[in-house]
Design a protein around this motif. Structure first.
Motif, PDB file in Angstrom:
ATOM      1  N   TYR A 141      -1.411   3.143   3.580  1.00  0.00           N
ATOM      2  CA  TYR A 141      -2.838   3.413   3.384  1.00  0.00           C
ATOM      3  C   TYR A 141      -3.625   2.112   3.390  1.00  0.00           C
ATOM      4  N   ASP A 142      -4.746   2.129   4.129  1.00  0.00           N
ATOM      5  CA  ASP A 142      -5.688   1.012   4.137  1.00  0.00           C
ATOM      6  C   ASP A 142      -7.087   1.617   4.048  1.00  0.00           C
ATOM      7  N   PRO A 143      -7.928   1.117   3.138  1.00  0.00           N
ATOM      8  CA  PRO A 143      -9.266   1.701   2.976  1.00  0.00           C
ATOM      9  C   PRO A 143     -10.064   1.775   4.274  1.00  0.00           C
ATOM     10  N   ARG A 144      -9.824   0.835   5.194  1.00  0.00           N
ATOM     11  CA  ARG A 144     -10.544   0.849   6.464  1.00  0.00           C
ATOM     12  C   ARG A 144     -10.114   2.009   7.349  1.00  0.00           C
ATOM     13  N   GLU A 145      -8.949   2.576   7.048  1.00  0.00           N
ATOM     14  CA  GLU A 145      -8.398   3.638   7.880  1.00  0.00           C
ATOM     15  C   GLU A 145      -8.139   4.908   7.067  1.00  0.00           C
ATOM     16  N   ASP A 146      -9.025   5.170   6.127  1.00  0.00           N
ATOM     17  CA  ASP A 146      -8.875   6.357   5.287  1.00  0.00           C
ATOM     18  C   ASP A 146      -8.814   7.627   6.132  1.00  0.00           C
ATOM     19  N   LEU A 147      -9.673   7.716   7.139  1.00  0.00           N
ATOM     20  CA  LEU A 147      -9.712   8.911   7.985  1.00  0.00           C
ATOM     21  C   LEU A 147      -8.414   9.063   8.776  1.00  0.00           C
ATOM     22  N   ALA A 148      -7.865   7.938   9.213  1.00  0.00           N
ATOM     23  CA  ALA A 148      -6.591   7.985   9.934  1.00  0.00           C
ATOM     24  C   ALA A 148      -5.497   8.542   9.031  1.00  0.00           C
ATOM     25  N   TYR A 149      -5.480   8.097   7.784  1.00  0.00           N
ATOM     26  CA  TYR A 149      -4.499   8.610   6.818  1.00  0.00           C
ATOM     27  C   TYR A 149      -4.644  10.119   6.647  1.00  0.00           C
ATOM     28  N   GLU A 150      -5.879  10.590   6.476  1.00  0.00           N
ATOM     29  CA  GLU A 150      -6.106  12.016   6.241  1.00  0.00           C
ATOM     30  C   GLU A 150      -5.649  12.852   7.435  1.00  0.00           C
ATOM     31  N   VAL A 151      -5.916  12.376   8.643  1.00  0.00           N
ATOM     32  CA  VAL A 151      -5.520  13.123   9.845  1.00  0.00           C
ATOM     33  C   VAL A 151      -4.003  13.099  10.009  1.00  0.00           C
ATOM     34  N   CYS A 152      -3.376  11.959   9.736  1.00  0.00           N
ATOM     35  CA  CYS A 152      -1.921  11.869   9.819  1.00  0.00           C
ATOM     36  C   CYS A 152      -1.289  12.865   8.855  1.00  0.00           C
ATOM     37  N   ARG A 153      -1.755  12.869   7.622  1.00  0.00           N
ATOM     38  CA  ARG A 153      -1.243  13.782   6.602  1.00  0.00           C
ATOM     39  C   ARG A 153      -1.436  15.242   7.040  1.00  0.00           C
TER      40      ARG A 153
ATOM     41  N   ILE B 248       0.751   5.005   0.308  1.00  0.00           N
ATOM     42  CA  ILE B 248       1.131   3.729  -0.311  1.00  0.00           C
ATOM     43  C   ILE B 248      -0.132   2.891  -0.411  1.00  0.00           C
ATOM     44  N   LYS B 249      -0.756   2.920  -1.588  1.00  0.00           N
ATOM     45  CA  LYS B 249      -2.016   2.213  -1.831  1.00  0.00           C
ATOM     46  C   LYS B 249      -1.755   0.925  -2.590  1.00  0.00           C
ATOM     47  N   GLN B 250      -2.151  -0.188  -1.982  1.00  0.00           N
ATOM     48  CA  GLN B 250      -1.875  -1.485  -2.584  1.00  0.00           C
ATOM     49  C   GLN B 250      -2.516  -1.632  -3.964  1.00  0.00           C
ATOM     50  N   THR B 251      -3.736  -1.120  -4.123  1.00  0.00           N
ATOM     51  CA  THR B 251      -4.416  -1.251  -5.420  1.00  0.00           C
ATOM     52  C   THR B 251      -3.612  -0.564  -6.522  1.00  0.00           C
ATOM     53  N   GLU B 252      -3.073   0.609  -6.242  1.00  0.00           N
ATOM     54  CA  GLU B 252      -2.293   1.331  -7.240  1.00  0.00           C
ATOM     55  C   GLU B 252      -0.988   0.609  -7.546  1.00  0.00           C
ATOM     56  N   LEU B 253      -0.352   0.050  -6.525  1.00  0.00           N
ATOM     57  CA  LEU B 253       0.899  -0.682  -6.731  1.00  0.00           C
ATOM     58  C   LEU B 253       0.671  -1.932  -7.575  1.00  0.00           C
ATOM     59  N   ARG B 254      -0.463  -2.577  -7.365  1.00  0.00           N
ATOM     60  CA  ARG B 254      -0.789  -3.760  -8.178  1.00  0.00           C
ATOM     61  C   ARG B 254      -1.048  -3.355  -9.627  1.00  0.00           C
ATOM     62  N   GLU B 255      -1.724  -2.242  -9.804  1.00  0.00           N
ATOM     63  CA  GLU B 255      -1.975  -1.767 -11.165  1.00  0.00           C
ATOM     64  C   GLU B 255      -0.681  -1.431 -11.888  1.00  0.00           C
TER      65      GLU B 255
ATOM     66  N   PHE C  38      -0.730  -2.471   3.975  1.00  0.00           N
ATOM     67  CA  PHE C  38       0.645  -2.020   3.750  1.00  0.00           C
ATOM     68  C   PHE C  38       1.656  -2.764   4.616  1.00  0.00           C
ATOM     69  N   SER C  39       1.268  -3.934   5.124  1.00  0.00           N
ATOM     70  CA  SER C  39       2.174  -4.713   5.975  1.00  0.00           C
ATOM     71  C   SER C  39       3.513  -4.976   5.293  1.00  0.00           C
ATOM     72  N   PHE C  40       3.492  -5.253   3.985  1.00  0.00           N
ATOM     73  CA  PHE C  40       4.721  -5.511   3.241  1.00  0.00           C
ATOM     74  C   PHE C  40       5.041  -4.422   2.222  1.00  0.00           C
ATOM     75  N   SER C  41       4.027  -3.794   1.664  1.00  0.00           N
ATOM     76  CA  SER C  41       4.279  -2.784   0.634  1.00  0.00           C
ATOM     77  C   SER C  41       5.066  -1.598   1.177  1.00  0.00           C
ATOM     78  N   ARG C  42       5.081  -1.410   2.492  1.00  0.00           N
ATOM     79  CA  ARG C  42       5.854  -0.328   3.119  1.00  0.00           C
ATOM     80  C   ARG C  42       7.332  -0.374   2.727  1.00  0.00           C
ATOM     81  N   PHE C  43       7.821  -1.589   2.490  1.00  0.00           N
ATOM     82  CA  PHE C  43       9.251  -1.741   2.214  1.00  0.00           C
ATOM     83  C   PHE C  43       9.631  -1.357   0.781  1.00  0.00           C
ATOM     84  N   LEU C  44       8.645  -0.928   0.021  1.00  0.00           N
ATOM     85  CA  LEU C  44       8.918  -0.376  -1.305  1.00  0.00           C
ATOM     86  C   LEU C  44       9.306   1.100  -1.241  1.00  0.00           C
TER      87      LEU C  44
END
Length: 266
Positions: free
Chosen positions: A39-51, A67-74, A90-96
């Motif tokens: 997930y990337d905020p710039r591509e929110d619509l892409a995420y919704e369509v993929c889902r 996979i939202k980076q802000t939530e993972l940081r929190e 999500f370039s690196f967070s994907r590997f979680l």
């Protein structure tokens, strides 16, 4: 490829688990299959369509998580600084993914810039327990120097292999993908799957990660028709990519998603 891609029968939302994937001990699993979408905020619509495209066509229960980076940081499981070459959050967070799946069962990670045209259960039927991961093993070297909204296009071995990965989360090797490792290791180590031996990486047909602008359909050869389109350089949710190849299929999906949403409100 013609834009009139034949699509399979659609199901509305999550269907009954009449053909569930097998668990690690060979028995039929009744749990929803976990899918993690970058997930990337710039591509929110892409995420919704993929889902939406995943759920609409699935014949098995799915459990989808962004996979939202802000939530993972929190949560304190992601803390590395963003590098200049990271085109998405999500370039690196994907590997979680194995960690987020509690190192249990099988789970899929997929970039948000995908459009699924087939039942994801077809992909799950390809699972082979002997592998730690399975993915499309592209031989891909992009000619473009930029992608999406001006992000730098990097070239490296196994480019795009990590954009859709089916993880055997309980595999001993994947247990190495702890938050500590994901936060400190290099891009080369992670994106090239260097925690694995080559023989531990299974191959999936390219039609499950069909790269727009790279892969081609052979007329009359159904084995080359995409089951999942990957708008790796950018998709219609970006103004400059609204007329990209297969963009009309994505826009049609968006229209259907919005229509379904309105009908549910009524």
């Amino acid at each position: 490829m013609p834009n009139s891609v034949a699509e399979p029968h659609h199901s509305n939302g999550v269907a009954a688990n009449n053909s569930d994937p097998k668990s690690s001990n060979g028995t039929v699993s009744r749990k929803p299959f976990k899918i993690f979408i970058g997930y990337d905020p710039r591509e929110d619509l892409a995420y919704e369509v993929c889902r939406y495209s995943l759920l609409k066509r699935s014949s098995i229960p799915l459990e989808i998580h962004p996979i939202k980076q802000t939530e993972l940081r929190e949560r304190g499981v992601y803390w590395r600084e963003r590098g200049k070459l990271e085109s998405t959050e999500f370039s690196f967070s994907r590997f979680l993914t194995p960690f987020l799946a509690n190192f249990e069962g099988w789970a899929v990670f997929v970039d948000c810039d995908f459009l699924y045209l087939a039942d994801i259960n077809e992909l799950f039927q390809l699972i082979d327990e002997k592998y730690a991961i399975m993915c499309v093993q592209h031989d891909y070297a992009p000619k473009e120097t930029t992608k999406m909204d001006g992000a730098v296009q990097t070239v490296y071995p196994r480019k795009n292999w990590s954009s859709m990965v089916v993880y055997n989360c309980s595999h001993p090797k994947n247990r190495e993908l702890t938050p500590e490792v994901v936060n400190k290791e290099t891009g080369a180590f992670l994106h090239r799957f260097q925690w694995l031996e080559d023989g531990e990486i299974g191959e999936i047909p390219f039609v499950w990660n069909f790269l727009v602008g790279h892969n081609r359909v052979v007329e009359g050869d159904w084995s080359t028709y995409p089951k999942a389109i990957h708008y790796t350089l950018g998709g219609p949710w970006f103004e400059q990519w609204k007329d990209c190849e297969f963009g009309d299929l994505w826009l049609k999906e968006l229209e259907e998603m919005r229509k379904d949403s309105e009908e549910k409100k009524d």
